[in-house]
Write an enzyme that holds these catalytic residues in place. Structure first.
Site, PDB file in Angstrom:
ATOM      1  N   TYR A 132      25.844  56.429  24.317  1.00 17.59           N
ATOM      2  CA  TYR A 132      27.302  57.670  24.752  1.00 17.59           C
ATOM      3  C   TYR A 132      26.704  58.676  25.692  1.00 17.59           C
ATOM      4  CZ  TYR A 132      31.248  60.932  24.015  1.00 17.59           C
ATOM      5  OH  TYR A 132      31.757  61.601  23.973  1.00 17.59           O
ATOM      6  N   ARG A 138      38.503  58.547  36.074  1.00 16.80           N
ATOM      7  CA  ARG A 138      37.703  59.111  36.169  1.00 16.80           C
ATOM      8  C   ARG A 138      36.788  58.944  34.835  1.00 16.80           C
ATOM      9  NH1 ARG A 138      37.585  63.925  32.502  1.00 16.80           N
ATOM     10  NH2 ARG A 138      35.949  62.677  32.488  1.00 16.80           N
ATOM     11  N   LYS A 191      32.521  55.254  22.788  1.00 19.13           N
ATOM     12  CA  LYS A 191      33.378  55.700  21.940  1.00 19.13           C
ATOM     13  C   LYS A 191      33.822  55.214  20.859  1.00 19.13           C
ATOM     14  CE  LYS A 191      34.363  59.663  25.112  1.00 19.13           C
ATOM     15  NZ  LYS A 191      34.713  60.988  24.606  1.00 19.13           N
ATOM     16  N   GLU A 214      41.231  57.719  27.449  1.00 20.53           N
ATOM     17  CA  GLU A 214      39.909  58.524  28.326  1.00 20.53           C
ATOM     18  C   GLU A 214      39.974  58.271  29.040  1.00 20.53           C
ATOM     19  OE1 GLU A 214      38.234  59.680  25.263  1.00 20.53           O
ATOM     20  OE2 GLU A 214      37.463  60.552  26.830  1.00 20.53           O
ATOM     21  N   ASP A 215      39.889  59.317  30.228  1.00 20.81           N
ATOM     22  CA  ASP A 215      39.128  58.950  31.474  1.00 20.81           C
ATOM     23  C   ASP A 215      40.112  58.420  32.070  1.00 20.81           C
ATOM     24  OD1 ASP A 215      36.631  60.627  29.955  1.00 20.81           O
ATOM     25  OD2 ASP A 215      35.520  58.888  30.296  1.00 20.81           O
ATOM     26  N   ASP A 265      41.898  62.414  24.462  1.00 22.46           N
ATOM     27  CA  ASP A 265      40.960  62.992  24.464  1.00 22.46           C
ATOM     28  C   ASP A 265      39.732  64.574  25.321  1.00 22.46           C
ATOM     29  OD1 ASP A 265      38.479  63.487  22.650  1.00 22.46           O
ATOM     30  OD2 ASP A 265      36.724  61.496  23.921  1.00 22.46           O
ATOM     31  N   ASP A 266      40.344  63.943  26.481  1.00 20.76           N
ATOM     32  CA  ASP A 266      39.545  65.261  27.154  1.00 20.76           C
ATOM     33  C   ASP A 266      40.366  66.612  27.408  1.00 20.76           C
ATOM     34  OD1 ASP A 266      37.084  63.125  28.522  1.00 20.76           O
ATOM     35  OD2 ASP A 266      39.905  61.761  28.854  1.00 20.76           O
ATOM     36  N   ASN A 319      29.707  66.254  31.976  1.00 20.02           N
ATOM     37  CA  ASN A 319      29.444  65.018  31.523  1.00 20.02           C
ATOM     38  C   ASN A 319      29.020  64.270  33.167  1.00 20.02           C
ATOM     39  OD1 ASN A 319      28.854  66.105  28.852  1.00 20.02           O
ATOM     40  ND2 ASN A 319      31.016  65.231  28.806  1.00 20.02           N
ATOM     41  N   ASN A 370      30.710  68.422  23.019  1.00 23.91           N
ATOM     42  CA  ASN A 370      31.009  67.039  23.057  1.00 23.91           C
ATOM     43  C   ASN A 370      32.714  66.667  22.079  1.00 23.91           C
ATOM     44  OD1 ASN A 370      31.783  64.287  23.614  1.00 23.91           O
ATOM     45  ND2 ASN A 370      30.254  65.004  25.154  1.00 23.91           N
TER      46      ASN A 370
HETATM   47  N1  LIG Z   1      32.484  68.366  27.048  1.00 22.87           N
HETATM   48  C1  LIG Z   1      32.755  67.953  26.831  1.00 22.87           C
HETATM   49  O1  LIG Z   1      34.106  67.225  26.029  1.00 22.87           O
HETATM   50  C2  LIG Z   1      33.724  66.962  28.082  1.00 22.87           C
HETATM   51  C3  LIG Z   1      33.653  67.351  29.387  1.00 22.87           C
HETATM   52  N2  LIG Z   1      34.308  66.799  30.200  1.00 22.87           N
HETATM   53  C4  LIG Z   1      33.608  66.809  31.087  1.00 22.87           C
HETATM   54  O2  LIG Z   1      34.329  67.823  32.657  1.00 22.87           O
HETATM   55  C5  LIG Z   1      34.533  67.382  33.319  1.00 22.87           C
HETATM   56  C6  LIG Z   1      35.720  67.729  34.321  1.00 22.87           C
HETATM   57  O3  LIG Z   1      36.463  67.279  33.775  1.00 22.87           O
HETATM   58  P1  LIG Z   1      38.011  67.477  33.866  1.00 22.87           P
HETATM   59  O4  LIG Z   1      38.321  68.664  33.700  1.00 22.87           O
HETATM   60  O5  LIG Z   1      38.597  66.129  33.091  1.00 22.87           O
HETATM   61  O6  LIG Z   1      38.558  66.367  35.148  1.00 22.87           O
HETATM   62  P2  LIG Z   1      39.710  66.557  36.210  1.00 22.87           P
HETATM   63  O7  LIG Z   1      39.694  66.287  37.082  1.00 22.87           O
HETATM   64  O8  LIG Z   1      40.740  67.053  35.242  1.00 22.87           O
HETATM   65  O9  LIG Z   1      39.174  68.282  36.078  1.00 22.87           O
HETATM   66  C7  LIG Z   1      37.794  68.675  37.416  1.00 22.87           C
HETATM   67  C8  LIG Z   1      38.433  70.321  37.595  1.00 22.87           C
HETATM   68  O10 LIG Z   1      37.096  70.653  38.330  1.00 22.87           O
HETATM   69  C9  LIG Z   1      37.528  71.345  39.428  1.00 22.87           C
HETATM   70  N3  LIG Z   1      36.938  71.322  40.556  1.00 22.87           N
HETATM   71  C10 LIG Z   1      35.938  70.427  41.148  1.00 22.87           C
HETATM   72  N4  LIG Z   1      35.098  70.423  42.168  1.00 22.87           N
HETATM   73  C11 LIG Z   1      35.146  71.542  41.903  1.00 22.87           C
HETATM   74  C12 LIG Z   1      34.210  72.534  43.134  1.00 22.87           C
HETATM   75  N5  LIG Z   1      33.455  72.026  43.835  1.00 22.87           N
HETATM   76  N6  LIG Z   1      34.657  73.751  42.000  1.00 22.87           N
HETATM   77  C13 LIG Z   1      35.522  73.828  41.554  1.00 22.87           C
HETATM   78  N7  LIG Z   1      36.450  73.547  40.790  1.00 22.87           N
HETATM   79  C14 LIG Z   1      36.306  72.155  41.255  1.00 22.87           C
HETATM   80  C15 LIG Z   1      38.877  70.521  39.803  1.00 22.87           C
HETATM   81  O11 LIG Z   1      39.484  71.406  40.948  1.00 22.87           O
HETATM   82  P3  LIG Z   1      40.939  71.021  41.580  1.00 22.87           P
HETATM   83  O12 LIG Z   1      41.930  70.977  40.164  1.00 22.87           O
HETATM   84  O13 LIG Z   1      41.422  72.345  42.687  1.00 22.87           O
HETATM   85  O14 LIG Z   1      40.514  69.207  41.955  1.00 22.87           O
HETATM   86  C16 LIG Z   1      39.729  70.849  38.665  1.00 22.87           C
HETATM   87  O15 LIG Z   1      40.044  71.407  38.536  1.00 22.87           O
HETATM   88  C17 LIG Z   1      33.565  65.834  33.728  1.00 22.87           C
HETATM   89  O16 LIG Z   1      32.465  65.546  33.872  1.00 22.87           O
HETATM   90  C18 LIG Z   1      33.820  65.572  32.663  1.00 22.87           C
HETATM   91  O17 LIG Z   1      32.696  64.603  32.109  1.00 22.87           O
HETATM   92  C19 LIG Z   1      35.112  66.359  30.043  1.00 22.87           C
HETATM   93  C20 LIG Z   1      36.178  65.587  29.181  1.00 22.87           C
HETATM   94  C21 LIG Z   1      35.308  66.199  27.480  1.00 22.87           C
HETATM   95  C1  LIG Z   2      32.687  63.310  26.593  1.00 21.55           C
HETATM   96  C2  LIG Z   2      33.997  63.390  27.624  1.00 21.55           C
HETATM   97  O1  LIG Z   2      35.006  62.612  27.226  1.00 21.55           O
HETATM   98  C3  LIG Z   2      34.144  63.323  29.677  1.00 21.55           C
HETATM   99  O2  LIG Z   2      32.828  64.026  29.584  1.00 21.55           O
HETATM  100  O3  LIG Z   2      34.640  62.670  29.983  1.00 21.55           O
HETATM  101 MG   LIG Z   3      36.671  61.287  28.764  1.00 23.48          MG
END
Ligand SMILES: NC(=O)C1=CN([C@@H]2O[C@H](COP(=O)(O)OP(=O)(O)OC[C@H]3O[C@@H](n4cnc5c(N)ncnc54)[C@H](OP(=O)(O)O)[C@@H]3O)[C@@H](O)[C@H]2O)C=CC1
Ligand SMILES: CC(=O)C(=O)O
Ligand SMILES: [Mg+2]
Length: 625
Positions: A162, A215, A233, A305-306, A328-329, A470, A514
């Site tokens: 993972y 993504r 997953k 997912e993603d 999931d995200d 991540n 996570n």
């Molecule tokens: N720990 C966990 O279980 C999980 C972790 N994640 C992680 O979270 C991260 C984001 O995922 P997710 O929310 O799905 O992705 P999204 O693409 O939906 O969201 C990303 C966000 O980050 C913002 N962003 C990008 N670049 C910048 C910057 N330079 N400054 C400020 N904000 C910025 C984007 O802004 P804008 O809206 O303006 O484009 C957007 O709002 C990933 O790395 C993912 O791996 C996700 C799911 C689960």
């Molecule tokens: C953990 C997860 O689902 C992600 O980073 O997208």
């Molecule tokens: Mg994910």
């Protein structure tokens, strides 16, 4: 040729009572009718005529609790089928009966001995990606051994299967590709998706994890290489949740990729054109969901997912009440993050609604967390408006504000936008807002700078800092930075694992915030209860159960989650609460309602113990071996 009607077939797996199954040939054409011990693991919920027939058959058998699997393999094919293969653990008798004697070295190992050997093998590889490839190979050879190894050593194996290694594996998926796993469904398959599902060799699928690869973690568009994520997953569905692997289906929906590097890479394994969007994309999603239900039944769980932000929210909204599905995200991440914050409240001795939250990122993860946090705050008695006021968000353009000069704002973001001046800098925003909780989910590594962390430490006795992005390289800060820049006062969690940090004679154990703490348990609960759809309430329940499993000793070590080594038990407890909730709210379709929900859940969980392939007839009096 001796033919007998067996009363019991699988030694140790069947009581000899009442089975009226088909005759078994005992000579050359032996086909081993193998009844597994996942006794009540079949669901009574309606999932197609075929399964209803199976249910009837089972009820007719007096034991009423046996699942039957027709194992048509014998000879070398037994060794080639990972779900049956025991390798060197086949006994002499089994080797003779199944026609594999001589195909294995003479030694007979126990599973424990095999685990010790494969563990040493994993550790022999220097690079995590090599370990990943080795583990994939093991999964393709001997599934029970693979899951026993992973379950027993989950803290060591999870970072390989993972995040973070799975991210690296996805980036190189075409290069490391050995053997297909799951289904690759492309936009060219429109109109034929059901037929493709029929090609999948397993028929009793209960859980599907699907991605379109746009993504992948914080790594962006990896197209068909994203398959590594559903595969990873679902390995956790089994290793952490105990959902049998034969009930799991990983899927990539390949609509092309906008990743130019992949489009020109010799190793790319997906369709070589830009992403198809619009109506044809939507048609593929719709047809896929319909085909899953037609093939496997309405109560098949489908985890998105993603997917990229622009599809994730709208598809969730479109389908969350129509199918047994969740994103999931958005939802799983929300649940784990809120659990961590709830647990952290026992350290800060505050209520959720007494805190101020700053989100770095306003995407799927951040918005999902913020919405669930609001629900949790409202349960404390504050109004939605008061709860919303506590939440501040930053996206790529700076602080989320209502009066943005151009480009507008999405409806998901709008609910958290403030009537405030435009502020582009995260550090400035932090100093202005003075949050008590900072949550990073922007996929922008290192943006919780030393100054940012020190500022958090200056406003708060115990600043809560979650760097959830991540893989590891994209975490907003490291565990070490969080502890060092706050003199060990930070309450820290991260999406990818960090090693414990020693500081001033104290060791801090960062929590792993996570969604892997959530999806295996929630999935297990919804599947066994046979619910029609997944609700947000379920994710808040999961948050509270998970937070409740954090002990004072965990908190004293800096953990806001239970140790990962206990994840199977965590998932079982989560699933039990989901099942209770489903029955209490008339959402369960599995009848009759079990009295003891926890043992009901446990009965459905996968066992990594090898089963005997020696027909019980060999232990009957008068049968000469
Ligand atoms: N720990 C966990 O279980 C999980 C972790 N994640 C992680 O979270 C991260 C984001 O995922 P997710 O929310 O799905 O992705 P999204 O693409 O939906 O969201 C990303 C966000 O980050 C913002 N962003 C990008 N670049 C910048 C910057 N330079 N400054 C400020 N904000 C910025 C984007 O802004 P804008 O809206 O303006 O484009 C957007 O709002 C990933 O790395 C993912 O791996 C996700 C799911 C689960
Ligand atoms: C953990 C997860 O689902 C992600 O980073 O997208
Ligand atoms: Mg994910």
């Amino acid at each position: 040729m001796a033919r007998v009607v067996l009363k019991g077939i699988c030694k140790g797996a069947l009581s000899a009572s009442g089975y009226r199954g088909p005759a078994l040939a005992l000579s050359g054409e032996l086909s081993c009718l193998h009844l597994t011990q996942q006794t009540t693991a079949e669901y009574h919920s309606v999932s197609g005529a075929k399964h209803a027939r199976k249910d009837r058959l089972r009820q007719e058998s007096k034991s009423g609790t046996q699942t039957e699997t027709q194992c048509k393999f014998r000879g070398v094919n037994v060794l080639r089928e990972p779900k049956f293969n025991k390798g060197t653990a086949f006994t002499l008798k089994e080797r003779q009966i199944m026609g594999i004697h001589g195909l294995l070295p003479p030694v007979v190992f126990t599973q424990d001995e095999q685990v010790a050997r494969v563990l040493a093998n994993v550790r022999n590889w220097d690079e995590p990606l090599e370990q990943y490839i080795y583990l994939n190979g093991l999964q393709d050879r001997n599934e029970k051994l693979f899951y026993r190894l992973v379950s027993d050593n989950i803290e060591e194996m999870a970072p390989i299967l993972y995040t973070p290694t799975v991210g690296q594996a996805c980036q190189k998926y075409g290069f490391i590709f050995r053997k297909p796993r799951g289904l690759f469904i492309t936009i060219n398959d429109l109109g034929h998706v059901y037929d493709i599902l029929c090609n999948f060799p397993e028929h009793n699928i209960k859980a599907v994890v699907v991605t379109d690869g746009e993504r992948i973690l914080g790594l962006g568009d990896l197209g068909a290489f994203g398959m590594g994520i559903p595969v990873g997953k679902l390995s956790l569905y089994t290793a952490m949740g105990g959902i049998p692997p034969q009930q799991c289906l990983p899927v990539v929906l390949d609509v092309g990729t906008d990743n130019e590097k992949l489009l020109t890479s010799r190793n790319y394994i997906g369709l070589r054109h830009k992403r198809v969007r619009g109506q044809r994309y939507d048609d593929l999603i719709e047809e896929f969901l319909e085909a899953v239900v037609r093939r496997y039944g309405q109560n098949t769980l489908i985890q998105f997912e993603d997917f990229a932000n622009h599809n994730a929210f709208r598809l969730l909204e479109k389908y969350q009440n129509k199918y047994l599905t969740f994103n999931d995200d958005i939802q799983g991440t929300a649940s784990v993050a809120v659990a961590g914050v709830i647990a952290a409240m026992r350290i800060t001795k505050t209520k959720l609604s007494e805190n101020k939250y700053l989100f770095f990122g306003a995407g799927e993860a951040a918005i999902g967390i913020a919405k669930l946090l609001m629900m949790a705050m409202e349960e404390e008695g504050v109004s939605p408006e008061e709860a919303r006021e506590k939440i501040w968000m930053v996206d790529s353009r700076g602080l989320l504000t209502v009066g943005r000069p151009s480009g507008g704002i999405s409806k998901e973001k709008l609910q958290f936008a403030k009537d405030y001046k435009h502020m582009p800098s995260l550090e400035d925003i932090c100093r202005e807002i003075k949050p008590s909780v900072a949550i990073g989910a922007a996929g922008q590594g290192g943006r919780f700078t030393e100054q940012f962390i020190k500022d958090m430490g200056s406003f708060n006795e115990r600043p809560i800092i979650f760097a959830l992005s991540n893989p590891t390289s994209l975490a907003e800060c490291t565990a070490e930075a969080a502890y060092v820049h706050t003199e060990g006062r930070a309450v820290f969690a991260s999406g990818s694992p960090f090693d414990p940090v020693s500081l001033n004679d104290q060791v801090f154990y960062p929590g792993q915030g996570n969604n892997a703490y959530i999806f295996p348990g929630v999935a297990l609960g919804t599947i066994v209860a046979g619910v029609h759809h997944v609700t947000d309430d379920m994710f808040l329940i999961a948050s509270k159960v998970l937070a409740g499993l954090v002990t004072d000793a965990d908190l004293a070590e800096g953990r806001v989650y239970p140790p990962l080594s206990t994840i199977r038990e965590v998932s079982t407890q989560l699933a039990t609460k989901i099942v209770e909730y489903a029955y209490d709210n008339d959402m369960a379709a599995t009848y009759p309602e079990p009295d003891d929900k926890e043992s009901f859940v446990r009965q459905h969980q996968y066992s990594t113990e090898y089963e005997s392939f020696v027909p019980e007839i060999y232990s009957w009096p008068g049968v000469v071996e």
